[in-house]
Design an enzyme around this catalytic site. Structure first.
Site, PDB file in Angstrom:
ATOM      1  NE  ARG A  38      -4.032   1.850   2.460  1.00  0.00           N
ATOM      2  CZ  ARG A  38      -4.263   2.787   3.380  1.00  0.00           C
ATOM      3  NH1 ARG A  38      -3.418   2.953   4.389  1.00  0.00           N
ATOM      4  NH2 ARG A  38      -5.325   3.556   3.298  1.00  0.00           N
ATOM      5  CB  ILE A  64      -5.614   6.011  -0.226  1.00  0.00           C
ATOM      6  CG1 ILE A  64      -5.544   4.524  -0.604  1.00  0.00           C
ATOM      7  CG2 ILE A  64      -5.097   6.193   1.181  1.00  0.00           C
ATOM      8  CD1 ILE A  64      -4.087   3.971  -0.599  1.00  0.00           C
ATOM      9  CB  SER A  65     -10.872   3.701   0.582  1.00  0.00           C
ATOM     10  OG  SER A  65     -11.561   4.385  -0.431  1.00  0.00           O
ATOM     11  CD  GLN A  66     -11.171   2.594   8.035  1.00  0.00           C
ATOM     12  OE1 GLN A  66     -12.025   3.474   7.905  1.00  0.00           O
ATOM     13  NE2 GLN A  66     -11.171   1.745   9.036  1.00  0.00           N
ATOM     14  N   PRO A  67      -8.186   0.767   4.513  1.00  0.00           N
ATOM     15  CG  PRO A  67      -5.997   0.100   4.978  1.00  0.00           C
ATOM     16  CD  PRO A  67      -6.969   1.220   5.200  1.00  0.00           C
TER      17      PRO A  67
END
Ligand code: SAH
Length: 214
Positions: A38, A64-67
């Site tokens: 990431r 970036i979205s949260q995992p």
């Protein structure tokens, strides 16, 4: 060259365990999160926090979205190898790489040029052959339709009818709907005139904007 150190690998393993504890059960999704560096999708100044389960800035006022969210949406997609998937909101390209890692044929659209340019080059560097487009996701990609599945990674005000039109019968759309916060929906196209709507809890996304908004 992709620098993926022991430290990154260790932090990534801990992240996979964390999102597993938070409720992600699909092994293929967890394996993809475990395989993808990431930190490569982020500015190097964020290297130390790249494996926290948090949304992080990627420029152009986007994140970036949260995992966990990436894993949750991907789990809902229930991917089969070789499925043709349209993603709206390429952003960093991280979600795109998760879909590629899971053997989907991915088409992805981003409306911010600098993000489109950067994501395209990172995905190429990592040998993921997603097809990247710069444009308005509300319109989709009619010349490549129909798609098996569509995933929207920004908060929409309503279900975009052009995207439903580009889905196969039996296919579905994973879409966060709402303004300040969003509810995650799976919208299945049962027939050309019948949609099935299922809800999967609250999330927080950057907004899906049309070309006139900024
Ligand atoms: N999937 C991304 C998430 C990025 S945030 C990742 O993993 O990094 C959502 C992205 O959607 C932002 O980059 C934003 O610019 C983009 N977006 C918003 N409205 C859009 C639209 N109408 N068409 C295409 N992209 C859009």
């Amino acid at each position: 060259m992709i620098a993926d150190s022991f430290k990154h690998k260790g932090l990534r393993k801990a992240l996979v365990e964390e999102i597993g504890r938070k409720g992600i059960t699909d092994k293929a999704v967890l394996d993809a999160i475990g395989a993808i560096p990431r930190h490569i999708f982020l500015d190097s100044s964020l290297d130390n926090i790249a494996y926290q389960d948090k949304a992080l800035p990627i420029g152009c006022d986007q994140t970036i979205s949260q995992p966990f969210t990436v894993a949750f949406q991907t789990q809902l997609l229930d991917l089969k190898p070789n499925e043709k998937v349209l993603e709206i909101g390429t952003g960093s390209g991280y979600q795109t790489s998760v879909l590629c890692e899971m053997k989907a044929r991915v088409f992805t659209i981003e409306r911010h040029k600098p993000l489109y340019v950067r994501a395209k080059s990172v995905l190429q560097l990592m040998k993921y052959n997603a097809k990247c487009y710069f444009g308005d996701g509300y319109k989709g990609l009619p010349s490549y339709a129909p798609f098996d599945k569509i995933i929207i990674t920004c908060g929409a005000k309503s279900i975009p009818s052009d995207l439903v039109a580009q889905l196969k019968i039996g296919g579905f759309l994973i879409i966060p709907i709402g303004e300040q916060t969003q509810e995650m929906y799976r919208i299945t196209k049962k027939t050309d005139s019948e949609l099935i709507k299922e809800k999967f809890g609250d999330f927080k996304f950057v907004p899906m904007l049309n070309n006139k908004e900024s």
